[in-house]
Design an enzyme around this catalytic site. Structure first.
Site, PDB file in Angstrom:
ATOM      1  N   PHE A   1       1.475  -1.668   8.459  1.00 39.14           N
ATOM      2  CA  PHE A   1       2.221  -0.609   7.758  1.00 39.14           C
ATOM      3  C   PHE A   1       2.883  -1.173   6.516  1.00 39.14           C
ATOM      4  CE2 PHE A   1       5.416  -2.484  10.513  1.00 39.14           C
ATOM      5  CZ  PHE A   1       6.592  -2.433   9.773  1.00 39.14           C
ATOM      6  N   CYS A   2       3.197  -0.266   5.592  1.00 37.49           N
ATOM      7  CA  CYS A   2       3.849  -0.617   4.336  1.00 37.49           C
ATOM      8  C   CYS A   2       4.536   0.638   3.817  1.00 37.49           C
ATOM      9  CB  CYS A   2       2.850  -1.170   3.322  1.00 37.49           C
ATOM     10  SG  CYS A   2       1.484  -0.042   2.970  1.00 37.49           S
ATOM     11  N   THR A   3       4.998   0.630   2.587  1.00 36.20           N
ATOM     12  CA  THR A   3       5.806   1.747   2.075  1.00 36.20           C
ATOM     13  C   THR A   3       5.029   3.052   2.047  1.00 36.20           C
ATOM     14  OG1 THR A   3       6.997   0.166   0.692  1.00 36.20           O
ATOM     15  CG2 THR A   3       7.292   2.505   0.188  1.00 36.20           C
TER      16      THR A   3
ATOM     17  N   CYS B   1      -1.071  -1.711   3.445  1.00 38.68           N
ATOM     18  CA  CYS B   1      -1.567  -1.780   4.823  1.00 38.68           C
ATOM     19  C   CYS B   1      -3.019  -1.354   4.921  1.00 38.68           C
ATOM     20  CB  CYS B   1      -0.681  -0.991   5.780  1.00 38.68           C
ATOM     21  SG  CYS B   1      -0.222   0.663   5.291  1.00 38.68           S
TER      22      CYS B   1
ATOM     23  N   ILE C   1       5.254   4.162   5.610  1.00 39.74           N
ATOM     24  CA  ILE C   1       6.592   4.468   6.121  1.00 39.74           C
ATOM     25  C   ILE C   1       7.074   5.818   5.627  1.00 39.74           C
ATOM     26  CG2 ILE C   1       9.001   3.701   6.115  1.00 39.74           C
ATOM     27  CD1 ILE C   1       7.788   0.836   5.513  1.00 39.74           C
TER      28      ILE C   1
END
Length: 250
Positions: free
Chosen positions: A187-189, A194, A216
């Site tokens: 996961f990432c922003t 990701c 996210i």
């Protein structure tokens, strides 16, 4: 979440991995349209696609998104939205880069096919269960930089304290034993890091790899951050970090 009447500036983030034949020509077109619509922020273009963070009056933002979607390359863009009282960018920048998110692994080409994704709702269910639907333990793998993670992350997420995304492959190789035999959700922003991360993990032979669809910010939008999230999400603008209601936190 605040209402647009109180927070009239619309902020969007989106990306798309798609082969662009002439990023430089597209740069000039997007620069002109974004400026005409009074937008500020950053648009990155490369042979592998587009990545953007923009803000401005709602009508200008929506006009720009419509302009983008008129190009078949970007017809299915679905930007993530949030609202703010002021524009959190000082100027408009439209740049052509070698990669829209730098990894330094040319063989990783998301435009040729995505890694499997998991929706925020499914990840939330897995976190409550403590395992995926096949009974395998689930690990969340934070692909962001250390200073971003310090603002907030999933409880128990793997954090290798990388300083930039191009360090991610070496970190995987050094810590691969943490991932073997588990279902991995990178996961990432907003999803862009990701997505490359999940493809890399697959390419080195790890099974049961997923990316968190929309990152996210989409998890906040769909679940209000529950369960599993602690803190805020760093964003690369003057708001600094957003909470689960997609409003600034300090």
């Amino acid at each position: 979440m605040n209402t647009p009447a109180a927070t009239p500036i619309l902020n969007i983030s989106t990306y798309r991995f798609v082969t662009l034949a002439d990023p430089e020509a597209l740069r000039a077109q997007l620069q002109g349209n974004a400026a005409a619509n009074q937008l500020k922020g950053t648009i990155l273009l490369a042979e592998e696609g587009i990545n953007l963070f923009l803000a401005g009056p709602a009508e200008g933002v929506r006009a720009f998104v419509d302009y983008l979607r008129a190009d078949p390359c970007f017809a299915d863009l679905v930007p993530k939205e949030s609202w703010s009282a002021t524009t959190p960018f000082q100027r408009l920048k439209v740049k052509v880069k070698r990669e829209i998110i730098r990894m330094n692994h040319p063989s990783i080409r998301p435009q040729a096919g995505r890694a499997p994704s998991v929706s925020p709702a499914v990840l939330a269910r897995w976190l409550v269960q403590g395992h995926d639907d096949a009974g395998r333990p689930v690990v969340t793998l934070d692909t962001r930089n250390a200073f971003e993670i310090d603002h907030g992350t999933f409880t128990g997420a793997i954090d290798w304290r990388i300083g930039k995304f191009s360090e991610f492959p070496d970190a995987v190789q050094a810590h691969r034993n943490q991932l073997d035999g588990k279902t991995i959700v990178s996961f990432c922003t907003g999803g862009i890091r990701c997505e490359k991360a999940a493809i890399y993990l697959q390419d080195i032979g790890l099974d049961h790899v997923y990316q968190l669809d929309g990152g996210i910010l989409k998890y906040f939008e769909d679940t209000d951050g529950a369960p599993g999230w602690q803190g805020g999400c760093f964003v690369f603008d003057e708001r600094e970090a957003l909470g689960a209601q997609l409003t600034p936190v300090r």
